[in-house]
Design a protein around this motif. Structure first.
Motif, short mmCIF file in Angstrom:
data_model
loop_
_atom_site.label_atom_id
_atom_site.label_comp_id
_atom_site.label_asym_id
_atom_site.label_seq_id
_atom_site.Cartn_x
_atom_site.Cartn_y
_atom_site.Cartn_z
N LEU A 252 112.96 2.99 91.54
CA LEU A 252 112.15 2.25 92.51
C LEU A 252 111.18 3.17 93.23
O LEU A 252 110.01 2.81 93.47
CB LEU A 252 113.06 1.54 93.50
CG LEU A 252 112.37 0.70 94.58
CD1 LEU A 252 111.53 -0.41 93.95
CD2 LEU A 252 113.40 0.09 95.53
N SER A 253 111.64 4.37 93.57
CA SER A 253 110.77 5.30 94.29
C SER A 253 109.60 5.78 93.43
O SER A 253 108.54 6.15 93.94
CB SER A 253 111.59 6.50 94.79
OG SER A 253 112.03 7.31 93.70
N LYS A 254 109.80 5.80 92.10
CA LYS A 254 108.75 6.26 91.19
C LYS A 254 107.82 5.12 90.73
O LYS A 254 106.76 5.38 90.15
CB LYS A 254 109.37 6.91 89.95
CG LYS A 254 110.02 8.27 90.23
CD LYS A 254 110.52 8.91 88.93
CE LYS A 254 111.02 10.31 89.16
NZ LYS A 254 111.46 10.97 87.90
N ALA A 255 108.27 3.90 90.98
CA ALA A 255 107.47 2.76 90.51
C ALA A 255 106.11 2.73 91.21
O ALA A 255 106.04 2.86 92.44
CB ALA A 255 108.23 1.46 90.78
N ASN A 256 105.04 2.58 90.43
CA ASN A 256 103.71 2.58 91.03
C ASN A 256 102.97 1.27 90.76
O ASN A 256 101.76 1.19 90.99
CB ASN A 256 102.90 3.76 90.49
CG ASN A 256 102.38 3.51 89.09
OD1 ASN A 256 103.13 3.00 88.25
ND2 ASN A 256 101.12 3.83 88.83
N ASN A 257 103.70 0.28 90.26
CA ASN A 257 103.06 -1.03 90.05
C ASN A 257 104.07 -2.13 90.41
O ASN A 257 105.29 -1.91 90.42
CB ASN A 257 102.56 -1.19 88.62
CG ASN A 257 103.70 -1.23 87.61
OD1 ASN A 257 104.26 -2.28 87.33
ND2 ASN A 257 104.06 -0.07 87.07
N LEU A 258 103.53 -3.28 90.72
CA LEU A 258 104.33 -4.37 91.25
C LEU A 258 105.41 -4.83 90.28
O LEU A 258 106.56 -5.08 90.68
CB LEU A 258 103.42 -5.55 91.61
CG LEU A 258 104.12 -6.74 92.29
CD1 LEU A 258 104.76 -6.32 93.59
CD2 LEU A 258 103.11 -7.87 92.51
#
Length: 292
Positions: A262-268
């Protein structure tokens, strides 16, 4: 065979002289917490009762309620105090002589004198009582364990469904990963064109930026570990007995990987999938608290 920590069992047994009833119920607890309520008549069996319960139960807050009832008055007897009766008679005759009274001592008069007759409790047949108590306890415990197993099977099915759904979400994150990098490259090139106009783009610089970005958003290690934890939990569920603590540890590791994703996610889309993973893991952890 998975067991829930919630259960109930009841049994009643009797012989010619006595009746014993046992009720056992339990709820969730981190350790084995046992509370026994029983009459004084059964106190001598306390250690044996605790040992027997530990044969059947590993974890849970357990209440065991034992009752004992005499059926025939077999445990009580009338005791006649001959020496005390003789002393009463002696004093009564002394009184009659001293005061010139009629010596009219009767059995009914004497029987009403304190302690001439008293009730005495007989010691029970220890072996017969032990046999009856153990039989009643084991019957109640068998019923108790059977209910725990039924509830455990339901928990297992629910957990397996949640874990398989989590695997599908891990698949989605892995499938989505290459597209994220492609999309970022397209946005980066478009931004560079806006800034440089017709000037030739530095492909080496673009590639370098992509490497840095890919390293920041890469979740390959996390998804591999998360998938391994999910399969480990599925395998552990098949093993059965006494797995509650191990499952709780695995769930903590799963949650750690989901947090990193989740912390690395960069898109919705990836963020939503990671949030759904965390939600499912929390549900799994709640269910695991019910497993022995």
């Amino acid at each position: 065979m998975i067991r829930s920590m919630t259960g109930f069992g009841r049994s009643e047994s009797s012989d010619e002289y006595r009746r014993i009833t046992v009720e056992i119920k339990s709820v969730n607890h981190r350790y084995f917490d046992l509370n026994i309520r029983m009459p004084r008549k059964l106190n001598s069996f306390d250690t044996a009762i605790r040992s027997l319960l530990k044969e059947y139960i590993q974890r849970g807050k357990v209440d065991a309620i034992l009752t004992y009832e005499e059926l025939s008055g077999h445990d009580m007897a009338v005791k006649y105090n001959h020496a005390l009766a003789a002393e009463y008679i002696s004093h009564m005759r002394e009184m009659a002589a001293e005061f010139g009274l009629a010596d009219d001592i009767s059995i009914s008069t004497l029987s009403r004198c304190p302690e001439v007759f008293s009730m005495e409790e007989h010691s029970p047949d220890e072996e017969a009582l032990r046999t009856l108590l153990e039989r009643t306890l084991r019957t109640a415990l068998d019923q108790f364990v059977e209910e725990r197993v039924r509830e455990g099977d339901r928990l297992k099915q629910d957990l397996e469904a949640k874990l398989r759904n989590m695997l599908l979400n891990v698949d989605k994150i892995e499938e989505r990963a290459p597209g994220i990098l492609t999309e970022y490259r397209g946005r980066l090139e478009e931004k560079v064109r806006e800034l440089l106009g017709d000037v030739q783009m530095d492909e080496a610089r673009i590639s370098s930026e992509l490497v840095i970005f890919a390293d920041k958003i890469c979740t390959d290690e996390e998804t591999v570990r998360l998938r391994a934890h999910i399969h480990s939990m599925l395998d552990t569920l098949e093993k059965g007995d006494g797995i509650g603590r191990k499952l709780d540890f695995i769930a903590q590791e799963m949650n750690r990987e989901a947090n990193t994703i989740l912390s690395k996610a960069n898109n919705l889309e990836t963020s939503n999938i990671a949030i759904e993973l965390k939600t499912e893991i929390e549900k799994v952890r709640e269910q695991i608290q019910n497993i022995e």
